[in-house]
Write an enzyme that holds these catalytic residues in place. Sequence first.
Site, PDB file in Angstrom:
ATOM      1  N   ARG A 175      -3.277   1.398   3.357  1.00 44.44           N
ATOM      2  CA  ARG A 175      -4.141   0.295   3.816  1.00 44.44           C
ATOM      3  C   ARG A 175      -3.428  -0.448   4.945  1.00 44.44           C
ATOM      4  O   ARG A 175      -3.707  -0.233   6.109  1.00 44.44           O
ATOM      5  CB  ARG A 175      -4.502  -0.648   2.646  1.00 44.44           C
ATOM      6  CG  ARG A 175      -5.647  -1.603   2.964  1.00 44.44           C
ATOM      7  CD  ARG A 175      -5.280  -2.784   3.826  1.00 44.44           C
ATOM      8  NE  ARG A 175      -4.390  -3.726   3.168  1.00 44.44           N
ATOM      9  CZ  ARG A 175      -3.901  -4.789   3.776  1.00 44.44           C
ATOM     10  NH1 ARG A 175      -4.203  -5.066   5.039  1.00 44.44           N
ATOM     11  NH2 ARG A 175      -3.075  -5.604   3.136  1.00 44.44           N
ATOM     12  N   ARG A 193      -8.106  -9.013  -7.654  1.00 45.94           N
ATOM     13  CA  ARG A 193      -7.127  -9.957  -7.108  1.00 45.94           C
ATOM     14  C   ARG A 193      -7.795 -10.755  -5.997  1.00 45.94           C
ATOM     15  O   ARG A 193      -8.573 -10.205  -5.209  1.00 45.94           O
ATOM     16  CB  ARG A 193      -5.941  -9.198  -6.542  1.00 45.94           C
ATOM     17  CG  ARG A 193      -4.890 -10.134  -5.964  1.00 45.94           C
ATOM     18  CD  ARG A 193      -4.332  -9.636  -4.665  1.00 45.94           C
ATOM     19  NE  ARG A 193      -5.285  -9.623  -3.582  1.00 45.94           N
ATOM     20  CZ  ARG A 193      -4.995  -9.246  -2.338  1.00 45.94           C
ATOM     21  NH1 ARG A 193      -3.801  -8.814  -2.053  1.00 45.94           N
ATOM     22  NH2 ARG A 193      -5.906  -9.260  -1.379  1.00 45.94           N
ATOM     23  N   SER A 225      -6.905 -13.186  -2.702  1.00 47.72           N
ATOM     24  CA  SER A 225      -5.800 -13.591  -1.849  1.00 47.72           C
ATOM     25  C   SER A 225      -6.284 -14.444  -0.687  1.00 47.72           C
ATOM     26  O   SER A 225      -7.383 -14.243  -0.170  1.00 47.72           O
ATOM     27  CB  SER A 225      -5.130 -12.321  -1.322  1.00 47.72           C
ATOM     28  OG  SER A 225      -4.116 -12.628  -0.422  1.00 47.72           O
ATOM     29  N   HIS A 259      38.400   1.438   5.539  1.00 47.34           N
ATOM     30  CA  HIS A 259      37.254   1.654   4.645  1.00 47.34           C
ATOM     31  C   HIS A 259      37.356   3.035   3.999  1.00 47.34           C
ATOM     32  O   HIS A 259      37.156   3.196   2.799  1.00 47.34           O
ATOM     33  CB  HIS A 259      35.940   1.583   5.426  1.00 47.34           C
ATOM     34  CG  HIS A 259      35.564   0.205   5.828  1.00 47.34           C
ATOM     35  ND1 HIS A 259      34.307  -0.308   5.632  1.00 47.34           N
ATOM     36  CD2 HIS A 259      36.265  -0.781   6.420  1.00 47.34           C
ATOM     37  CE1 HIS A 259      34.260  -1.544   6.086  1.00 47.34           C
ATOM     38  NE2 HIS A 259      35.438  -1.845   6.578  1.00 47.34           N
TER      39      HIS A 259
HETATM   40  C1  AKG Z   1      -2.339 -10.063   5.621  1.00 46.14           C
HETATM   41  O1  AKG Z   1      -2.697 -11.201   5.393  1.00 46.14           O
HETATM   42  O2  AKG Z   1      -1.442  -9.792   6.438  1.00 46.14           O
HETATM   43  C2  AKG Z   1      -2.979  -8.951   4.932  1.00 46.14           C
HETATM   44  O3  AKG Z   1      -2.772  -7.827   5.311  1.00 46.14           O
HETATM   45  C3  AKG Z   1      -3.786  -9.236   3.720  1.00 46.14           C
HETATM   46  C4  AKG Z   1      -2.897  -9.470   2.573  1.00 46.14           C
HETATM   47  C5  AKG Z   1      -3.614  -9.719   1.286  1.00 46.14           C
HETATM   48  O4  AKG Z   1      -4.684  -9.177   1.071  1.00 46.14           O
HETATM   49  O5  AKG Z   1      -3.050 -10.436   0.472  1.00 46.14           O
END
Ligand code: AKG
Length: 419
Positions: A43, A163, A165, A321
């Site tokens: 990803r 999740r 974010s 070393h």
């Molecule tokens: C970023 O914010 O750089 C992402 O690639 C997304 C990160 C995430 O989904 O927590």
Amino acid sequence: MAQQNGKSTGDRAHEPIVSPYMQKYPDPMSNISNFKIIESTLREGEQFANAFFDTEKKIEIAKSLDEIGVDYLELTSPAASEQSRNDCKAISALGLKAKILTHVRCHMDDAKLAIDTGVDGLDVVIGTSSYLREFSHGKDMDYITNKAIEVISYIKEQGLEVRFSTEDSFRSDLVDLLSIYKAVDKIGVNRVGIADTVGCANPRQVYELVRTLRSVVSCDIECHFHNDTGCAIANAYAALEAGATHIDTSVLGIGERNGITPLGGLLARMYAADKNFVMNKYNLTKIRDVENIVADAVEVTVPFNNYITGYCAFTHKAGIHAKAILNNPSTYEILKPEDFGMSRYVSIGHRLTGWNAVKNRIEQLQLTDLKDEDAKVVTQKIKELADVRPLSLDDVDTLLRHYHNAKNEGVHTHFLNNI
Ligand code: AKG
């Protein structure tokens, strides 16, 4: 390799039983001995400038990461393209040990599309910093919170892991962040995510934010660190110390701009912190394989100073070393190369060399007639020659063999004087 090396034979007879690098006192907040890896090469890594993975390559990478034992694989959103959607289906159908996630915008259409691919869970994201709210999606915090609740509730109803974010967390307002995380925790999100999207955070800021968040939510905490200012591994470590549970990585750190926390680098860091946990959970000898696959696919070479697998990661050069390493490798190594399927090398064909390293090479070549005095005079000759240009291991071996023959004929002094 530009430099040829002799392999050392040192052992770790005097290694302490308890690693000196481990945390000294129990810290109930810390998860450095209990964390999960969300591997995002398929990803975040697809966002690397050179990346193009066809289905076959994605499957090869997914299987290789699964052999290492990463906990999750995160895949490009099925909303990105038709092929991305088919790839989510294909990888979900492989029956890997790792759970399969896909990464989607906080949007019902994306969530529905993703659920239909057969993945185990969804990583939902939306920007919360004023930069992203103003210049990216244009939504305010009320809209974001309501949308997050709608999307998360739907995904949970379908029985998938979810999740939530906030993109650009470190440039978002702290009150906004804590309010939205609290709201999604309340409706049973599995994890909340903190993302250092622009790579601006330092370990202390990470520790403080994660620790604050830890006291506000009861769900797991995932962290995603970009490496623009070189803190991605240290930030991941600080996050785990503060109570984060999951870290995002990619192979060789590839990703948007200069990427994120590299898988190999994180494993090196965590091995130094808790070797038993890391070695029991992850197959470290497979790191090199996946790095080679990915490096090849994205047409880069593995950097010379890469964690663990860089060509000089276990090469020792200076005479002082080399001597100590040959007696006990722990003197100058915190990572044991064998644990990563790698070998240690002691470089001898240069002017910094020492006679102990040369003696070790004499032993490897089984030139048993040569004594310490011989190693010392040949070392002086190597230094003299290497003041002009570095010698290859072949050069050193040839010198040693010829010196050995000359000694048997009683003409070794003459031999050295005439080189
Ligand atoms: C970023 O914010 O750089 C992402 O690639 C997304 C990160 C995430 O989904 O927590």
